[in-house]
Enzyme design. Structure first.
Site, short mmCIF file in Angstrom:
data_model
loop_
_atom_site.label_atom_id
_atom_site.label_comp_id
_atom_site.label_asym_id
_atom_site.label_seq_id
_atom_site.Cartn_x
_atom_site.Cartn_y
_atom_site.Cartn_z
N ASP A 186 -4.15 23.51 9.73
CA ASP A 186 -3.85 21.86 8.07
C ASP A 186 -5.54 22.98 7.09
OD1 ASP A 186 -7.01 21.70 9.04
OD2 ASP A 186 -6.04 20.55 10.25
N TRP A 188 -2.01 9.12 10.88
CA TRP A 188 -2.62 8.15 9.49
C TRP A 188 -3.95 8.27 10.22
CZ3 TRP A 188 1.00 3.49 8.61
CH2 TRP A 188 1.11 3.07 9.85
N LEU A 189 -5.77 8.08 9.62
CA LEU A 189 -6.22 7.83 9.85
C LEU A 189 -6.37 6.42 10.51
CD1 LEU A 189 -8.46 10.95 8.84
CD2 LEU A 189 -7.31 10.50 10.41
N GLU A 225 -0.62 0.79 -6.61
CA GLU A 225 -0.52 2.09 -7.38
C GLU A 225 0.76 2.25 -7.82
OE1 GLU A 225 -2.88 1.95 -3.07
OE2 GLU A 225 -0.67 1.19 -3.65
N ASN A 243 0.99 -0.94 0.44
CA ASN A 243 0.03 -0.33 -0.10
C ASN A 243 0.93 0.87 -0.62
OD1 ASN A 243 -2.77 1.58 0.14
ND2 ASN A 243 -0.96 1.79 1.98
#
Length: 497
Positions: free
Chosen positions: A290, A193-194, A241, A175
């Protein structure tokens, strides 16, 4: 889909410079706040990518504003302009849910698309430019990289454009994800990271399968543009990807095995950070300015320990900033919007257009236009947008209009809302749904509500009243006035033509 080809980031920069899309800054500029100020002014003016050759206190140049215009995003995806990104979306829609051939001729027509995908595995190299220089152990010092501090109240320097490479314990494919990383020590970063993102899911699965064992992780900085953009595109779970980047580029993505783990990173990357996450090692991350235009609250995330840094000779550090739109992520959102449209249309053919206004933080509000076919149709589309792609899990507002409305023109959209909506009847509220934890407006961190607005013309069953008929001009009168318009000389200071 003919692609413009770049072997690496440097190839891309050469082309940008030839086209006047890259500016070299030789004046010393500080990565602490100053680069952000210059990049922000440049982006708002539609200016070029910026290569800061002499950042104060560092020998490594900083690349910023690389994808600061939709045109450069399209170029990075191998296309001439943003409109061509619809073709990228069509390919992704096909790969996400390929239809079985309807016969021999249909099979023949689909064969090129299948061959494109089958011919795009990665090309593994024994040695690579990204490993021309290697440091490890006590020699690892992230402070030698000109990591930017973007805003006055930011907690620490922040890596923003790192491609984080992970692999779950039960998966063959890797990933790639882009997660910001706070610098907290010479060899320590916080991996924000969420929980629903690919890297976090790989880590959770690793912890379950290998309790107490270190989770290997690598971060590539300054990969080729197709690979960078592949990491932010809604690639189907069945396609890596790297393979998608190969489709964009027209050539296989070249990768190399890391020095300290089995992960594969882009061979042409400028810098690679290798290391691990120790299970249970967490640290408070933030606050940071952000994409909402606010500083986010502090929260705990895993700590990434860097054991090796590999890099190219004369490496370039690729960075960006996030703030109230417009910023580089907002520009990426505008361009990727064109990729989303065919993917949604594949699932919902009634969708005419789909728009994520950048001023809505690129994903928090969506406008959809449809060819309405039955009562309640708008509500089905709302639910579809929220559930079909995980990219829209955090979209708070969905406005659905008829196809006579331009989704990208607020004059049209507001006209439809104010003339075709009854607030009580045509508003859908859904409580206790996933919300971006950065959204401080929600009552609970990570959990909030969503609103759907049905701004379509109402059908029988949705209203008991006779519905209004829009005013339309007489075409014969319009044609006649067109013919005599110049003679009227209305905008000619009263002078006759």
């Amino acid at each position: 889909m003919d692609a413009m080809k770049y072997n690496d980031l440097r190839d891309f920069l050469t082309l940008l410079e030839q086209q006047g899309e890259l500016k070299r800054i030789t004046l010393p500029v500080d990565p602490h706040l100053e680069i952000t100020e210059i990049a922000d002014r440049t982006l708002r003016a539609g200016g070029p990518a910026l290569l800061f050759e002499n950042p104060k206190g560092y020998s490594m140049p900083v690349l910023c504003n690389l994808f600061g215009t939709p045109k450069r995003v399209a170029m990075g995806m191998g296309q001439e302009d943003v409109s061509a990104l619809r073709e990228v979306g069509k390919l992704l829609a096909f790969l996400k849910e390929p239809e079985p051939p309807k016969g021999f001729r249909d099979l023949f027509d689909k064969l090129p698309q299948f061959k494109q995908v089958l011919n795009m595995p990665t090309k593994r190299l024994r040695g690579a430019p990204c490993q021309q220089k290697i440091v490890s152990g006590d020699d690892v010092d992230l402070n030698r990289i000109p990591i930017m501090t973007c805003w006055p109240e930011d907690a620490a320097p922040l890596i923003t454009w790192g491609l984080t490479v992970t692999r779950g314990p039960h998966k063959e494919r890797q990933n790639l994800g882009i997660y910001r990383q706070q610098l907290i020590g010479k060899n320590k970063l916080i991996m924000r990271w969420l929980s629903h993102r690919g890297g976090a899911l790989d880590y959770q699965e690793w912890c379950a399968a290998h309790p107490g064992e270190r989770f290997p992780i690598s971060v590539a900085l300054g990969a080729d543009p197709a690979t960078i953009l592949g990491a932010v595109t809604p690639v189907p779970d069945t396609l890596s990807e790297y393979a998608f980047a190969g489709l964009l580029r027209g050539t296989k993505t070249e990768v190399v095995k890391c020095i300290s783990n089995d992960l594969e990173v882009p061979a042409s990357a400028e810098i690679v950070l290798e290391g691990y996450i120790e299970q249970g090692e967490m640290a408070p991350e933030g606050p940071y300015g952000d994409h909402t235009g606010y500083y986010n609250e502090v929260d705990s995330f895993p700590v990434f320990t860097v054991t090796h840094i590999t890099q190219r000779e004369d490496a370039i550090y690729h960075s960006t900033y996030t703030g109230r739109p417009p910023d580089e992520p907002a520009v990426l959102g505008v361009a990727l919007n064109e990729v989303f449209v065919p993917i949604l249309q594949k699932q919902f053919p009634e969708i005419v257009d789909f728009y994520l206004p950048p001023e809505g933080c690129s994903y928090r509000l969506a406008v959809v236009t449809i060819k309405k076919q039955y009562a309640g149709h708008a509500k089905r589309v709302m639910m579809g947008v929220w559930s079909f792609l995980r990219q829209f899990m955090y979209t708070k507002f969905v406005i659905v209009c008829d196809d006579d409305v331009n989704a990208r023109d607020w004059n049209d959209v507001i006209w439809a809302i104010t003339t075709r909506m009854d607030p009580a009847r045509d508003t859908v509220l859904v409580e206790n749904t996933p919300i971006d934890y950065l959204d401080f407006a929600s009552p609970v961190s990570g959990l909030g509500s969503k609103m759907g607005l049905d701004a379509t013309n109402k059908w029988p069953g949705e209203t008991q009243r006779e519905w209004g008929r829009p005013i339309k001009k007489d075409p014969d009168v319009v044609a006649h006035i067109d013919a005599i318009w110049d003679e009227l000389a209305i905008f000619n200071n009263g002078k006759s033509a």
